[in-house]
Design a protein around this motif. Structure first.
Motif, PDB file in Angstrom:
ATOM      1  N   MET A 234      35.561  30.621 -46.063  1.00 42.00           N
ATOM      2  CA  MET A 234      35.318  30.997 -44.672  1.00 42.00           C
ATOM      3  C   MET A 234      35.647  29.836 -43.749  1.00 42.00           C
ATOM      4  O   MET A 234      35.464  28.680 -44.112  1.00 42.00           O
ATOM      5  N   THR A 235      36.121  30.175 -42.579  1.00 43.48           N
ATOM      6  CA  THR A 235      36.326  29.194 -41.525  1.00 43.48           C
ATOM      7  C   THR A 235      35.592  29.686 -40.292  1.00 43.48           C
ATOM      8  O   THR A 235      35.782  30.825 -39.870  1.00 43.48           O
ATOM      9  N   MET A 236      34.736  28.846 -39.736  1.00 49.41           N
ATOM     10  CA  MET A 236      34.011  29.169 -38.513  1.00 49.41           C
ATOM     11  C   MET A 236      34.437  28.190 -37.441  1.00 49.41           C
ATOM     12  O   MET A 236      34.440  26.980 -37.685  1.00 49.41           O
ATOM     13  N   THR A 237      34.803  28.706 -36.294  1.00 45.19           N
ATOM     14  CA  THR A 237      35.311  27.847 -35.225  1.00 45.19           C
ATOM     15  C   THR A 237      34.410  27.898 -34.000  1.00 45.19           C
ATOM     16  O   THR A 237      33.687  28.867 -33.779  1.00 45.19           O
ATOM     17  N   VAL A 238      34.480  26.854 -33.204  1.00 44.38           N
ATOM     18  CA  VAL A 238      33.774  26.781 -31.935  1.00 44.38           C
ATOM     19  C   VAL A 238      34.654  27.450 -30.880  1.00 44.38           C
ATOM     20  O   VAL A 238      35.887  27.314 -30.902  1.00 44.38           O
ATOM     21  N   VAL A 239      34.020  28.167 -29.967  1.00 44.30           N
ATOM     22  CA  VAL A 239      34.763  28.827 -28.897  1.00 44.30           C
ATOM     23  C   VAL A 239      35.595  27.790 -28.141  1.00 44.30           C
ATOM     24  O   VAL A 239      35.111  26.701 -27.800  1.00 44.30           O
ATOM     25  N   ASP A 240      36.837  28.118 -27.929  1.00 44.12           N
ATOM     26  CA  ASP A 240      37.802  27.253 -27.234  1.00 44.12           C
ATOM     27  C   ASP A 240      38.043  25.923 -27.947  1.00 44.12           C
ATOM     28  O   ASP A 240      38.558  24.985 -27.364  1.00 44.12           O
ATOM     29  N   TRP A 241      37.665  25.851 -29.209  1.00 46.89           N
ATOM     30  CA  TRP A 241      37.902  24.672 -30.052  1.00 46.89           C
ATOM     31  C   TRP A 241      37.347  23.385 -29.442  1.00 46.89           C
ATOM     32  O   TRP A 241      37.905  22.303 -29.586  1.00 46.89           O
ATOM     33  N   VAL A 242      36.199  23.492 -28.775  1.00 46.77           N
ATOM     34  CA  VAL A 242      35.551  22.323 -28.170  1.00 46.77           C
ATOM     35  C   VAL A 242      34.987  21.440 -29.284  1.00 46.77           C
ATOM     36  O   VAL A 242      34.388  21.922 -30.239  1.00 46.77           O
ATOM     37  N   ASP A 243      35.150  20.136 -29.174  1.00 47.10           N
ATOM     38  CA  ASP A 243      34.709  19.178 -30.192  1.00 47.10           C
ATOM     39  C   ASP A 243      33.208  18.899 -30.083  1.00 47.10           C
ATOM     40  O   ASP A 243      32.795  17.809 -29.675  1.00 47.10           O
ATOM     41  N   VAL A 244      32.369  19.866 -30.483  1.00 47.54           N
ATOM     42  CA  VAL A 244      30.921  19.681 -30.348  1.00 47.54           C
ATOM     43  C   VAL A 244      30.306  18.937 -31.527  1.00 47.54           C
ATOM     44  O   VAL A 244      29.240  18.328 -31.383  1.00 47.54           O
ATOM     45  N   PHE A 245      30.947  18.967 -32.686  1.00 51.30           N
ATOM     46  CA  PHE A 245      30.343  18.351 -33.865  1.00 51.30           C
ATOM     47  C   PHE A 245      30.574  16.841 -33.940  1.00 51.30           C
ATOM     48  O   PHE A 245      30.258  16.214 -34.940  1.00 51.30           O
ATOM     49  N   THR A 246      31.074  16.264 -32.875  1.00 51.09           N
ATOM     50  CA  THR A 246      31.139  14.806 -32.792  1.00 51.09           C
ATOM     51  C   THR A 246      29.762  14.244 -32.453  1.00 51.09           C
ATOM     52  O   THR A 246      29.502  13.064 -32.682  1.00 51.09           O
ATOM     53  N   ARG A 247      28.879  15.083 -31.931  1.00 53.11           N
ATOM     54  CA  ARG A 247      27.505  14.669 -31.614  1.00 53.11           C
ATOM     55  C   ARG A 247      26.607  14.941 -32.811  1.00 53.11           C
ATOM     56  O   ARG A 247      26.569  16.054 -33.334  1.00 53.11           O
ATOM     57  N   PRO A 248      25.875  13.939 -33.250  1.00 56.21           N
ATOM     58  CA  PRO A 248      25.020  14.107 -34.435  1.00 56.21           C
ATOM     59  C   PRO A 248      24.013  15.251 -34.322  1.00 56.21           C
ATOM     60  O   PRO A 248      23.719  15.922 -35.307  1.00 56.21           O
ATOM     61  N   VAL A 249      23.478  15.512 -33.143  1.00 59.34           N
ATOM     62  CA  VAL A 249      22.477  16.560 -32.990  1.00 59.34           C
ATOM     63  C   VAL A 249      23.060  17.924 -33.372  1.00 59.34           C
ATOM     64  O   VAL A 249      22.384  18.736 -34.022  1.00 59.34           O
ATOM     65  N   TYR A 250      24.301  18.203 -33.010  1.00 57.65           N
ATOM     66  CA  TYR A 250      24.921  19.489 -33.324  1.00 57.65           C
ATOM     67  C   TYR A 250      25.374  19.547 -34.781  1.00 57.65           C
ATOM     68  O   TYR A 250      25.277  20.585 -35.427  1.00 57.65           O
ATOM     69  N   LYS A 251      25.848  18.436 -35.285  1.00 57.27           N
ATOM     70  CA  LYS A 251      26.210  18.352 -36.705  1.00 57.27           C
ATOM     71  C   LYS A 251      24.985  18.608 -37.565  1.00 57.27           C
ATOM     72  O   LYS A 251      25.035  19.363 -38.540  1.00 57.27           O
ATOM     73  N   ASP A 252      23.869  18.022 -37.199  1.00 60.54           N
ATOM     74  CA  ASP A 252      22.634  18.188 -37.964  1.00 60.54           C
ATOM     75  C   ASP A 252      22.155  19.638 -37.971  1.00 60.54           C
ATOM     76  O   ASP A 252      21.585  20.104 -38.956  1.00 60.54           O
ATOM     77  N   ILE A 253      22.361  20.363 -36.886  1.00 58.97           N
ATOM     78  CA  ILE A 253      21.976  21.773 -36.841  1.00 58.97           C
ATOM     79  C   ILE A 253      22.735  22.561 -37.908  1.00 58.97           C
ATOM     80  O   ILE A 253      22.141  23.367 -38.641  1.00 58.97           O
ATOM     81  N   ILE A 254      24.032  22.325 -38.026  1.00 60.75           N
ATOM     82  CA  ILE A 254      24.840  23.036 -39.024  1.00 60.75           C
ATOM     83  C   ILE A 254      24.418  22.634 -40.437  1.00 60.75           C
ATOM     84  O   ILE A 254      24.225  23.491 -41.306  1.00 60.75           O
ATOM     85  N   VAL A 255      24.269  21.352 -40.680  1.00 65.26           N
ATOM     86  CA  VAL A 255      23.893  20.872 -42.012  1.00 65.26           C
ATOM     87  C   VAL A 255      22.526  21.421 -42.415  1.00 65.26           C
ATOM     88  O   VAL A 255      22.342  21.902 -43.537  1.00 65.26           O
TER      89      VAL A 255
END
Length: 70
Positions: free
Chosen positions: A15-36
């Motif tokens: 599976m591939t899941m993308t952010v709307v408009d390919w915005v680089d949100v996972f450069t911020r640790p808080v958003y990366k941590d939500i996914i993990v």
């Protein structure tokens, strides 16, 4: 859910899941941590079997299978 979108037990999915408009949100640790943390929760509580994953700056690739709740 339509038949073509059903998860079948015993199959492995890529599976591939993308952010709307390919915005680089996972450069911020808080958003990366939500996914993990969500992936960890799904493994522990929902029977998700993860074989590999890669979190990029604006999308996630995941190889996984799941147990079907009966």
């Amino acid at each position: 859910m339509g038949l073509k979108n059903r998860i079948h037990e015993g199959y492995t999915y890529f599976m591939t899941m993308t952010v709307v408009d390919w915005v680089d949100v996972f450069t911020r640790p808080v958003y990366k941590d939500i996914i993990v943390n969500a992936l960890k929760y799904c493994q522990q509580a929902k029977g998700l079997e993860i074989y590999g994953w890669v979190l990029m700056t604006n999308h996630l690739h995941l190889m996984a299978s799941a147990e079907i709740e009966k």
